[in-house]
Design a protein around this motif. Structure first.
Motif, PDB file in Angstrom:
ATOM      1  N   TYR A  24      28.538  42.599  28.658  1.00 25.81           N
ATOM      2  CA  TYR A  24      27.528  41.836  29.387  1.00 25.81           C
ATOM      3  C   TYR A  24      27.104  42.628  30.621  1.00 25.81           C
ATOM      4  O   TYR A  24      27.945  43.092  31.401  1.00 25.81           O
ATOM      5  N   THR A  25      25.816  42.815  30.803  1.00 28.49           N
ATOM      6  CA  THR A  25      25.307  43.660  31.895  1.00 28.49           C
ATOM      7  C   THR A  25      24.568  42.860  32.968  1.00 28.49           C
ATOM      8  O   THR A  25      23.906  43.444  33.823  1.00 28.49           O
ATOM      9  N   GLY A  26      24.681  41.537  32.914  1.00 34.90           N
ATOM     10  CA  GLY A  26      24.018  40.736  33.937  1.00 34.90           C
ATOM     11  C   GLY A  26      24.697  40.876  35.290  1.00 34.90           C
ATOM     12  O   GLY A  26      25.824  41.365  35.409  1.00 34.90           O
ATOM     13  N   SER A  27      23.995  40.455  36.330  1.00 39.01           N
ATOM     14  CA  SER A  27      24.563  40.548  37.681  1.00 39.01           C
ATOM     15  C   SER A  27      25.745  39.590  37.820  1.00 39.01           C
ATOM     16  O   SER A  27      25.744  38.500  37.249  1.00 39.01           O
ATOM     17  N   PRO A  28      26.778  39.991  38.574  1.00 32.26           N
ATOM     18  CA  PRO A  28      27.958  39.127  38.709  1.00 32.26           C
ATOM     19  C   PRO A  28      27.653  37.888  39.546  1.00 32.26           C
ATOM     20  O   PRO A  28      26.815  37.929  40.460  1.00 32.26           O
ATOM     21  N   SER A  29      28.327  36.815  39.250  1.00 37.80           N
ATOM     22  CA  SER A  29      28.159  35.588  40.022  1.00 37.80           C
ATOM     23  C   SER A  29      28.932  35.685  41.337  1.00 37.80           C
ATOM     24  O   SER A  29      29.726  36.605  41.551  1.00 37.80           O
ATOM     25  N   TYR A  30      28.711  34.718  42.192  1.00 43.61           N
ATOM     26  CA  TYR A  30      29.422  34.692  43.483  1.00 43.61           C
ATOM     27  C   TYR A  30      30.934  34.588  43.266  1.00 43.61           C
ATOM     28  O   TYR A  30      31.718  35.277  43.922  1.00 43.61           O
ATOM     29  N   TYR A  31      31.333  33.740  42.320  1.00 45.38           N
ATOM     30  CA  TYR A  31      32.759  33.592  42.045  1.00 45.38           C
ATOM     31  C   TYR A  31      33.347  34.875  41.456  1.00 45.38           C
ATOM     32  O   TYR A  31      34.497  35.220  41.745  1.00 45.38           O
ATOM     33  N   ALA A  32      32.578  35.574  40.631  1.00 50.24           N
ATOM     34  CA  ALA A  32      33.066  36.836  40.064  1.00 50.24           C
ATOM     35  C   ALA A  32      33.290  37.863  41.167  1.00 50.24           C
ATOM     36  O   ALA A  32      34.264  38.633  41.127  1.00 50.24           O
ATOM     37  N   GLN A  33      32.420  37.878  42.170  1.00 49.12           N
ATOM     38  CA  GLN A  33      32.596  38.817  43.277  1.00 49.12           C
ATOM     39  C   GLN A  33      33.804  38.444  44.138  1.00 49.12           C
ATOM     40  O   GLN A  33      34.520  39.327  44.635  1.00 49.12           O
ATOM     41  N   ILE A  34      34.047  37.151  44.299  1.00 46.13           N
ATOM     42  CA  ILE A  34      35.245  36.717  45.017  1.00 46.13           C
ATOM     43  C   ILE A  34      36.493  37.185  44.280  1.00 46.13           C
ATOM     44  O   ILE A  34      37.434  37.732  44.875  1.00 46.13           O
ATOM     45  N   TRP A  35      36.512  36.986  42.961  1.00 45.98           N
ATOM     46  CA  TRP A  35      37.674  37.371  42.166  1.00 45.98           C
ATOM     47  C   TRP A  35      37.887  38.883  42.188  1.00 45.98           C
ATOM     48  O   TRP A  35      39.027  39.361  42.249  1.00 45.98           O
ATOM     49  N   THR A  36      36.790  39.652  42.171  1.00 46.08           N
ATOM     50  CA  THR A  36      36.896  41.105  42.265  1.00 46.08           C
ATOM     51  C   THR A  36      37.562  41.518  43.576  1.00 46.08           C
ATOM     52  O   THR A  36      38.458  42.381  43.599  1.00 46.08           O
TER      53      THR A  36
END
Length: 360
Positions: free
Chosen positions: A143-155
């Motif tokens: 999946y190449t879509g932009s990461p969500s806010y929660y995905a960036q928090i988890w990163t």
């Protein structure tokens, strides 16, 4: 011989139940302290009938005063914010920030649904090729879509813990060595004093160049951006743990050291049975400080290097310059603060599990 009071047995049983209840409340209080929920204890004690006036004073101090302070801050923020004009408009107040927080949540849900639909389509595509007898055409399409806010928090959380674990694995053994040996301490201390004040902004370009030179592949277990951020966290966060570990080990009661010599303990037994249990409180203090430093360093590293995470989110919103950007940045700032508080609570809980205090 029997008592003259026919209700004596019932009263004694009631007092025993009350004593057991307060024992359970006192045991739970230790964990309420760890979780930052100490205000629950006086509420439970008041409900159980333990001096309601004194418990109300505790409830006022532990719950009402912090709530009033937060409400006063929100009121002051909401009053003064509209009066400050920036290039992106007025500073958003609490209501505008809450609105953007809700929008980020809804956007994260929508992106999660899109990602799920993508993988469902990929799975259906691959299954069609398998059914046709063409397994060579099966592909794992990311999946190449932009990461969500929660995905960036988890990163960001994964990155800080990875860097923190590496820092701990380096700092604790070195701290034990420095605490046990005056010679080792003399060798390590100058390096600590030199490198401890170095800013993450100075480490970042060096780490970036070294990782790019050593980690040449793009198909490894970790991405280059992840390693750059994590190693920068490591280099900046290991010093509090190293210093506190060395101090804790060096502060061990001399009588215990003498006992270890009398018992002729080998080095490993001495460290595991004597040194670590005695030094654990200071070691955990260093770990808590290191994790806090690592979290602050990570956000700065992500902003400067444009690596995925909350720091990049803040920088992207700053560069975006839309009318909602400032509110989103404030949401990120509050998120960073809340996560930092929760990380400290996690370390405090671990410290309470593995160390002893006057209350345990």
């Amino acid at each position: 011989m029997t008592t003259a009071d026919p209700n004596f047995s019932e009263s004694a049983e009631r007092e025993a139940r009350r004593a057991r209840l307060f024992t359970r409340i006192n045991k739970a209080d230790a964990w309420f302290q760890v979780l930052g929920l100490a205000w629950i204890t006086p509420i439970l004690r008041a409900a159980a009938g333990d001096n309601p006036r004194a418990q109300l004073k505790e409830i006022w101090r532990l719950l009402a005063v912090p709530v009033i302070a937060i409400l006063a801050f929100l009121l002051l923020w909401g009053t003064l914010a509209p009066k400050v004009q920036t290039s992106l408009g007025a500073i958003p107040g609490p209501s505008e920030v809450w609105t953007e927080a809700v929008n980020l949540h809804e956007d994260a849900q929508a992106k999660a649904a899109k990602e799920q639909q993508h993988y469902e389509r990929v799975e259906a595509r691959n299954q069609r090729f398998i059914d046709r007898g063409q397994p060579e055409k099966v592909k794992d399409i990311p999946y190449t879509g932009s990461p969500s806010y929660y995905a960036q928090i988890w990163t960001s959380i994964k990155t800080v813990f990875f860097g923190f674990l590496i820092a701990s694995a380096v700092a604790i053994p070195l701290g034990i060595l420095a605490g046990l040996s005056a010679t080792a301490n003399a060798a390590i201390n100058p390096l600590v004093q030199i490198f401890k004040p170095v800013s993450p902004l100075a480490w970042l370009p060096i780490v970036t160049m070294v990782v790019s030179a050593v980690y040449a592949t793009n198909d490894g277990l970790f991405s280059k951006s992840f390693l750059v951020s994590a190693i920068t966290v490591t280099l900046c966060s290991l010093w509090p743990t190293l210093i506190n570990t060395a101090l804790g080990v060096a502060s061990i009661d001399k009588d215990l050291v003498s006992v270890s010599k009398v018992l002729k303990m080998n080095t490993w037994t001495k460290i595991t049975k004597l040194v670590l249990p005695s030094a654990l409180p200071l070691i955990f203090t260093g770990l808590r400080l290191s994790l806090g430093v690592g979290w602050m360093v990570l956000i700065a590293a992500e902003m400067l290097a444009q690596n995925p995470g909350l720091g990049k989110f803040v920088w992207d919103e700053f560069q975006n310059g839309s009318s909602q950007s400032l509110a989103k940045i404030i949401v990120a700032v509050l998120t960073i603060g809340i996560i930092g508080f929760l990380l400290d609570r996690v370390m405090f809980a671990l410290q309470s599990l593995f160390t002893f205090s006057n209350n345990r």
